[in-house]
Structures are given as C-alpha cells and as structure tokens.
Design a protein around this motif. Structure first.
Motif, short mmCIF file in Angstrom:
data_model
loop_
_atom_site.label_atom_id
_atom_site.label_comp_id
_atom_site.label_asym_id
_atom_site.label_seq_id
_atom_site.Cartn_x
_atom_site.Cartn_y
_atom_site.Cartn_z
N SER A 208 -106.90 18.91 4.79
CA SER A 208 -106.52 20.43 5.60
C SER A 208 -107.51 20.41 6.78
O SER A 208 -107.11 20.96 7.72
CB SER A 208 -106.79 21.35 4.81
N TRP B 199 -106.10 26.89 2.64
CA TRP B 199 -105.18 25.47 2.48
C TRP B 199 -106.14 24.65 1.92
O TRP B 199 -107.27 24.33 2.41
CB TRP B 199 -104.48 25.25 3.80
N HIS B 200 -105.82 23.96 0.86
CA HIS B 200 -107.00 23.41 -0.16
C HIS B 200 -106.11 21.96 -0.13
O HIS B 200 -105.43 21.66 -1.12
CB HIS B 200 -106.89 23.92 -1.38
N THR B 201 -106.13 21.07 0.55
CA THR B 201 -106.09 19.64 0.46
C THR B 201 -107.12 18.86 1.11
O THR B 201 -108.04 19.43 1.64
CB THR B 201 -104.62 19.22 1.07
N GLU C 284 -97.02 19.18 1.07
CA GLU C 284 -98.08 19.43 0.24
C GLU C 284 -99.45 20.53 1.11
O GLU C 284 -100.00 21.40 0.14
CB GLU C 284 -98.92 18.31 -0.10
N LYS D 224 -97.81 23.88 0.69
CA LYS D 224 -97.75 24.72 -0.81
C LYS D 224 -99.12 24.81 -1.31
O LYS D 224 -99.43 25.30 -2.23
CB LYS D 224 -97.01 23.44 -1.52
N SER D 225 -100.18 24.13 -0.70
CA SER D 225 -101.58 24.42 -1.19
C SER D 225 -102.14 25.51 -0.82
O SER D 225 -103.21 26.22 -1.33
CB SER D 225 -102.36 22.99 -0.48
N ASP E 78 -113.35 18.45 -1.47
CA ASP E 78 -111.95 18.91 -0.79
C ASP E 78 -112.52 19.63 0.47
O ASP E 78 -113.58 20.15 0.33
CB ASP E 78 -111.14 19.49 -1.86
#
Length: 135
Positions: free
Chosen positions: A68, A63-65, A44, A47-48, A1
């Motif tokens: 990102s 911000w963890h996607t 998403e 919300k992350s 990630d």
C-alpha cells in the motif's frame, strides 16, 4: 504490513444517532469515490480498503496490503541490495523511479489517490454532509 489511510474527522460535541449515521454513510461514500483513483491490477489493494474508528469523532479509511505504502507514494522502493521485498523490521528507501499505473480498470489510478479524490469530490462530500442535517 504498511497501512495507507485517509482520516475523516468531525468535531462535534454531542453524538446522536443521526450524526453517527451521517458520519458512517459519508465515510462509505468517500471510500467509494476514492476507489476509482486506487491503482488496480489484481484488485487486492482496492479490496483491502476498510473503515475503522480512529478515536474521538474520527473514522479512517485504510488500505491494508504489504505494498500500500509504495503504491500510494508512487515510487519504486528497493533495499540496498535491490530487493523489492525485505525481511521483518528492514526498511526500503524510495528510489527515483515513478510508478506507472495500469488504467484499464481504474482510468483515474494514480499515486496520492486520497488527495486526487479530495480535489475532485470535496465539494460533493461537504454538500452531502449538509443534506443530512436538512432532512
């Protein structure tokens, strides 16, 4: 990630309950203010976002996607074969295409969202920090 973050740091010698409370509340306010600049399609990415302790007197908004990083830098990323998604350990370079953000949900959505929010809200954040000490 890939993790994209903004760091909120206070240089204080002695933490007491009031300072810790102010630090947390101010970081939450910054997260809320920055949110309107975060690209939003499914929600998403927005919300992350979460707040984490980042060492001595520091908090970070993360911000963890998986996407990102390229959303933050606003550049399309592809590997040498043109793939947008690559295997573990592989890297994707940026290509020159700038991303176009849907602004129907977040009208201020942009790359470098923390920088843009800071331009608009830094004075507000500083004033809020001062108010905590005058109460």
């Amino acid at each position: 990630d890939i993790i994209t973050k903004i760091t909120v740091k206070f240089n204080v010698n002695k933490f007491n309950d009031k300072i810790r409370n102010m630090h947390q509340k101010l970081t939450e306010e910054i997260k809320k203010d920055v949110s309107q600049f975060v690209p939003y399609r499914s929600g998403e990415l927005d919300k992350s976002a979460y707040i984490r302790d980042a060492g001595e007197n520091r908090k970070e908004i993360v911000w963890h996607t998986p996407y990102s990083r390229f959303q933050y830098y606003g550049r399309v990323m592809r590997d040498a074969k043109g793939r947008a998604w690559v295997g573990k350990g592989e890297r994707k370079p940026y290509i020159s295409n700038k991303m176009k953000y849907n602004t129907s949900h977040h009208p201020k959505a942009t790359a470098f969202w923390t920088i843009e929010a800071k331009k608009q809200y830094l004075t507000k954040w500083a004033e809020q920090a001062k108010e905590f000490f005058h109460d």
